[in-house]
Design an enzyme around this catalytic site. Structure first.
Site: not given
Ligand SMILES: NC(=O)C1=CN([C@@H]2O[C@H](COP(=O)(O)OP(=O)(O)OC[C@H]3O[C@@H](n4cnc5c(N)ncnc54)[C@H](OP(=O)(O)O)[C@@H]3O)[C@@H](O)[C@H]2O)C=CC1
Ligand SMILES: N[C@@H](CC=O)C(=O)O
Ligand code: NA
Length: 440
Positions: A202, A312
Site C-alpha cells: 500500500k 471490511g
Molecule cells: N477484506 C477486506 O477488508 C479488504 C480486501 N481488499 C482486497 O480485496 C480483494 C478481495 O478480498 P476479499 O473479498 O477479502 O477476499 P475473499 O477471499 O473474501 O474473496 C475472494 C473471492 O474471489 C473468488 N476467487 C478467488 N480466487 C479465485 C479464482 N482463482 N477463480 C475464481 N474465483 C476466485 C472467491 O471465490 P469463492 O467465493 O467461490 O471462494 C471469492 O468469492 C483482495 O485483493 C484484498 O486484498 C482490500 C481492502 C480491504
Molecule cells: N488485510 C487488509 C485488508 C485491507 O486492505 C487489512 O487488514 O488492512
C-alpha cells in the site's frame, strides 16, 4: 443505458459491492444505471449472501473478461495470479478496471498501467489502500498541486486491530488474529498482514502517487508485528508511547544526492514499514482497531489526515463502487473516452530510494543484562563511541534474574545506531537485546 459489470470474486468485498449496487435507493442516481452482468467465483456451491442466477454465476473468469457486453471488470479475487492475467486480458479487450488488489498493483502496476494507457481504459484502485477511506483520488486530484513532503500512516487494519487489542485487553496475538480473520479484515494468507507486506504494497502505491514515480517493492524496508511483545507494549505505554505499525514515505535530503531522475520526480525517498513507538500526543496514536489513517504533509497545504475504516466488506465496497461510478460518469459524458490526465497513470520512471543506514530516527531498545554494577555506564559508553546520544536510560526491573534496561535515543543515523548495538552485543554483561524499535 446500463453499464455492464463483470464481477470477479464474491467474497468479503465482492459481496459488499454487489449489495450496494443491488440496493441503490437513496444513493447516487447513476448507480441505477449499473448492472451486474456476470459474476466469477471459484466454488458454485458455496452459500452466498447475494444470489445470482445460474446464467450469471460462473467459474470461467476468462469468459467474463472477454465478454463483449461487459464495460467494466471489477477484480475482487485478490492474489497475484490469475488476477494479473485476468486484468491484462480485460484491458486488451477494452474493459475498464476497478480493483481492490494492492498486491497485484504494487508488483505489476507498471505493466497494467502501460497496457491501460495504450488501450485508453482506466484502472481505478481506491479500495486498494485504506479500504473505504478516500485517499487515492485525493492524492491524484485534490492534493495534486502540492509538493508532498511525506505520506505516513496506519494502513493495515488487521495489525492495527491486533495491536489495539493487545494493548487495551492484554489479548493474545493468535486469538486476536483469528478474530480479524473471522471479521473479514485479514488477507487470505494473513502473513501478508502480520509481516507488513500488505502495508508495503500500500505504501508503494501511495508513494508512487505522492512522489510521481514508480516504486520497486524490494526497495521498501519491511518489518511486521511478530516481534512486538506485551512487555514492549507495556513499557512503551509507561514512556508515553503507543506501538503502531507505520508505513512511511518521506523525502530525504542527502549530502551526496544522485542526479535527479528524468520526469521531475523527487531525488531520494525514505520508504519503510515497521512497528513504531508513536508519542501519545501524535494524531496517529489514537487510531485504533480496524481504523486506518494516512497523514499527508505537503507544501503549501501543511498537514492533512485521512481517517476511516481500513478494511471490511461495506467500507471497502464503498470505495469499489465509487470507482465504478466515476468510470460510469466518464462513459456517460464522453463518447470517446481518452485517458483523463488526473485519473490515469502518467509516470514511467522509478523513484530513487535512500538506504536505511541513512535514515535518521530515534530508537527504543530493551536489553537483558547481568545485574552487575556499571552496566548502564558501559551501555552509555558504547553508544557514545558511535555518536549516539541518549534521551533516557532506565532499569525497568528484573526478568528471569536479569536486569531489564530500556533505552530511548535522540535522533541518530540508523548506521551509527547499528554499529553501537554491534559493540554492545560484545559486552560481557549484555545477555540479549530482545527488542529494537524505531520511535517517531
Ligand atoms: N477484506 C477486506 O477488508 C479488504 C480486501 N481488499 C482486497 O480485496 C480483494 C478481495 O478480498 P476479499 O473479498 O477479502 O477476499 P475473499 O477471499 O473474501 O474473496 C475472494 C473471492 O474471489 C473468488 N476467487 C478467488 N480466487 C479465485 C479464482 N482463482 N477463480 C475464481 N474465483 C476466485 C472467491 O471465490 P469463492 O467465493 O467461490 O471462494 C471469492 O468469492 C483482495 O485483493 C484484498 O486484498 C482490500 C481492502 C480491504
Ligand atoms: N488485510 C487488509 C485488508 C485491507 O486492505 C487489512 O487488514 O488492512
Ligand atoms: Na481507499
Amino acid at each position: 443505458m446500463a453499464y455492464k459489470l463483470g464481477l470477479l470474486g464474491l467474497g468479503t468485498v465482492g459481496t459488499g459491492t454487489a449489495q450496494i449496487i443491488l440496493d441503490s435507493l437513496g444513493r447516487h442516481p447513476l448507480l441505477q444505471e449499473l448492472e451486474i452482468h456476470r459474476v466469477g467465483v471459484r466454488n458454485l456451491d458455496k452459500p452466498r449472501q447475494v444470489t445470482f442466477s445460474a446464467d450469471q454465476l460462473t467459474t470461467d473468469l476468462e469468459s467474463i473478461v472477454i465478454d463483449p457486453d461487459i464495460d467494466i471488470v471489477v477484480e475482487l479475487i485478490g492474489g497475484l495470479e490469475p488476477a494479473r492475467s485476468l486484468i491484462l486480458t480485460a484491458i486488451s479487450h477494452g474493459k475498464h478496471i476497478v480493483t481492490a488488489n494492492k498486491a497485484v498493483i504494487s508488483r505489476y502496476g507498471n505493466e497494467i498501467f502501460d497496457a491501460a494507457n495504450a488501450k485508453g481504459v482506466y484502472v481505478m484502485l481506491e479500495a486498494a489502500v485504506g479500504g473505504g477511506i478516500p485517499v487515492i483520488q485525493p492524492l491524484k486530484e485534490s492534493l495534486g498541486v502540492n509538493r508532498i513532503q511525506s505520506v505516513m500512516g496506519i494502513i493495515n487494519g488487521t495489525t492495527n486491530y491486533i495491536l489495539t487489542r493487545m494493548q487495551t485487553e492484554g489479548a493474545d496475538f493468535a486469538d486476536v488474529l483469528a478474530d480479524a480473520q473471522r471479521l473479514g479484515y485479514a488477507e487470505a494468507d494473513p502473513t501478508a498482514d502480520v509481516d507488513g507486506l500488505d502495508a508495503a504494497d500500500k505504501i508503494a502505491i501511495l508513494a508512487s502517487l505522492a512522489f510521481a514515480g514508480r516504486i520497486k517493492l524490494e526497495d521498501i524496508h519491511c518489518e511486521g508485528i511478530r516481534q512486538v511483545s506485551a512487555a514492549d507494549i507495556a513499557y512503551a505505554e509507561k514512556l508515553g508511547f503507543t506501538i503502531k505499525l507505520l508505513a512511511i514515505a518521506k523525502r530525504q535530503s542527502s549530502t551526496t544526492p544522485p542526479a535527479p531522475p528524468p520526469g521531475g520526480a523527487v531525488d531520494r525517498l525514505s520508504i519503510r514499514v515497521h512497528p513504531t513507538l508513536v508519542p501519545k500526543t501524535h494524531p496517529l496514536a489514537s487510531i485504533n482497531g480496524v481504523y486506518n489513517a494516512i497523514l499527508v504533509e505537503g507544501e503549501p497545504l501543511g498537514q492533512v489526515m485521512f481517517y476511516g475504516p481500513g478494511a471490511g466488506s461495506g467500507p471497502t465496497a464503498s470505495a469499489v463502487v465509487s470507482d465504478i461510478l466515476t468510470i460510469a460518469a466518464i462513459l456517460k459524458t464522453e463518447t470517446e473516452p481518452i485517458p483523463h490526465p488526473l485519473l490515469s497513470c502518467t509516470h514511467q520512471h522509478y523513484c530513487a530510494i535512500a538506504p536505511m543506514e541513512e535514515l535518521v530516527t530515534r530508537f527504543y531498545t530493551r536489553f537483558l543484562t547481568n545485574d552487575t554494577p556499571g552496566v548502564i555506564g558501559h551501555l552509555g559508553t558504547s553508544f557514545g563511541n558511535h555518536g549516539v546520544s541518549l534521551e533516557s536510560i532506565v532499569q525497568i526491573g528484573m526478568r528471569d534474574n536479569q536486569a531489564e534496561i530500556v533505552v530511548v535515543t535522540h535522533d541518530v543515523s540508523e548506521g551509527n545506531f547499528l554499529n553501537a548495538l554491534a559493540e554492545i552485543r560484545q559486552l560481557d554483561a549484555v545477555m540479549s537485546i530482545p527488542s529494537v524499535l524505531r520511535v517517531l
